[in-house]
Design a protein around this motif. Structure first.
Motif, short mmCIF file in Angstrom:
data_model
loop_
_atom_site.label_atom_id
_atom_site.label_comp_id
_atom_site.label_asym_id
_atom_site.label_seq_id
_atom_site.Cartn_x
_atom_site.Cartn_y
_atom_site.Cartn_z
N ALA A 18 0.83 -1.16 -0.03
CA ALA A 18 0.09 -0.13 0.03
C ALA A 18 0.60 1.24 -0.12
N GLY A 19 2.06 1.15 -0.76
CA GLY A 19 3.04 2.19 -0.53
C GLY A 19 3.57 2.70 0.71
N GLY A 20 3.25 2.11 1.95
CA GLY A 20 3.80 2.01 3.26
C GLY A 20 3.37 3.35 3.64
N PRO A 21 3.75 3.94 4.88
CA PRO A 21 3.50 5.41 5.37
C PRO A 21 3.93 6.34 4.60
N PRO A 22 2.96 7.33 4.46
CA PRO A 22 3.58 8.66 3.47
C PRO A 22 4.87 9.45 4.29
N LYS A 23 5.50 10.12 3.50
CA LYS A 23 6.60 11.12 3.75
C LYS A 23 5.96 12.52 3.15
N TYR A 24 6.39 13.58 3.81
CA TYR A 24 5.81 14.62 3.41
C TYR A 24 6.89 15.85 2.92
N TYR A 25 6.72 16.33 1.89
CA TYR A 25 7.84 17.09 1.17
C TYR A 25 7.26 18.52 0.71
N PRO A 26 8.21 19.62 0.81
CA PRO A 26 7.73 20.75 0.31
C PRO A 26 7.84 20.76 -1.40
N ALA A 27 6.87 21.33 -1.89
CA ALA A 27 6.70 21.45 -3.35
C ALA A 27 6.13 22.73 -3.70
N LEU A 28 6.77 23.26 -4.88
CA LEU A 28 6.49 24.34 -5.32
C LEU A 28 4.85 24.51 -5.81
N LEU A 29 4.23 25.78 -5.55
CA LEU A 29 2.84 25.65 -5.81
C LEU A 29 2.49 25.88 -7.36
N PRO A 30 1.57 25.18 -7.69
CA PRO A 30 1.28 25.33 -9.45
C PRO A 30 0.85 26.63 -9.58
N LEU A 31 1.72 27.70 -9.37
CA LEU A 31 1.24 29.34 -9.77
C LEU A 31 1.13 29.29 -11.29
N ARG A 32 0.35 30.25 -11.67
CA ARG A 32 0.15 30.77 -13.05
C ARG A 32 1.63 31.11 -13.50
N LYS A 33 1.95 30.55 -14.86
CA LYS A 33 3.39 30.81 -15.56
C LYS A 33 3.19 32.14 -16.06
#
Length: 131
Positions: A18-33
């Motif tokens: 089931a993919g195991g426990p999740p890990k959390y990461y920062p990600a750039l927001l999908p701002l408008r290009k």
């Protein structure tokens, strides 16, 4: 300083049940290009460069890069950086068997100058509010 917001994404590990426990990461927001229109408006507002001048310069630069590629594999663009042409090829058993068919793919690479890369050092990341 330039402020850049990020969100949080969850990823699970491949190969675990089931993919195991999740890990959390920062990600750039999908701002408008930023579009070419955005660039033109800011160039005019911040530097006084008129839309027609901007368009004429960009068209001339595009045309010049294409023309220079005929006789150059590396094109210096000063404070912007450089453009480099690379090819992927396949080999042949004898030199006389090498033809245009051995060139599989041509790729252009744009590498930004140190001046532009220094802009990355101005970035400060802030967590987006979870409204």
């Amino acid at each position: 300083m330039i402020r850049k917001t990020y969100g949080i994404i969850a990823r699970t590990e491949a190969g675990k049940p089931a993919g195991g426990p999740p890990k959390y990461y920062p990600a750039l927001l999908p701002l408008r290009k930023a579009t070419e229109e955005d660039v033109m408006l800011r160039m005019e507002r911040e530097y006084g460069i008129k839309r027609a001048e901007y368009k004429r310069f960009i068209m001339a630069l595009e045309d010049m890069i294409v023309k220079l590629l005929e006789t150059h594999n590396h094109i210096e663009l000063g404070a912007l950086g450089y453009v480099r042409l690379e090819i992927q090829t396949s080999g042949a058993d004898r030199p006389e068997l090498v033809t245009e068919q051995n060139v599989k793919k041509a790729t252009l690479h744009l590498r930004f100058s140190q001046v532009i890369k220094q802009g990355l050092k101005q970035l400060r990341f802030e967590k987006a509010s979870s409204r």
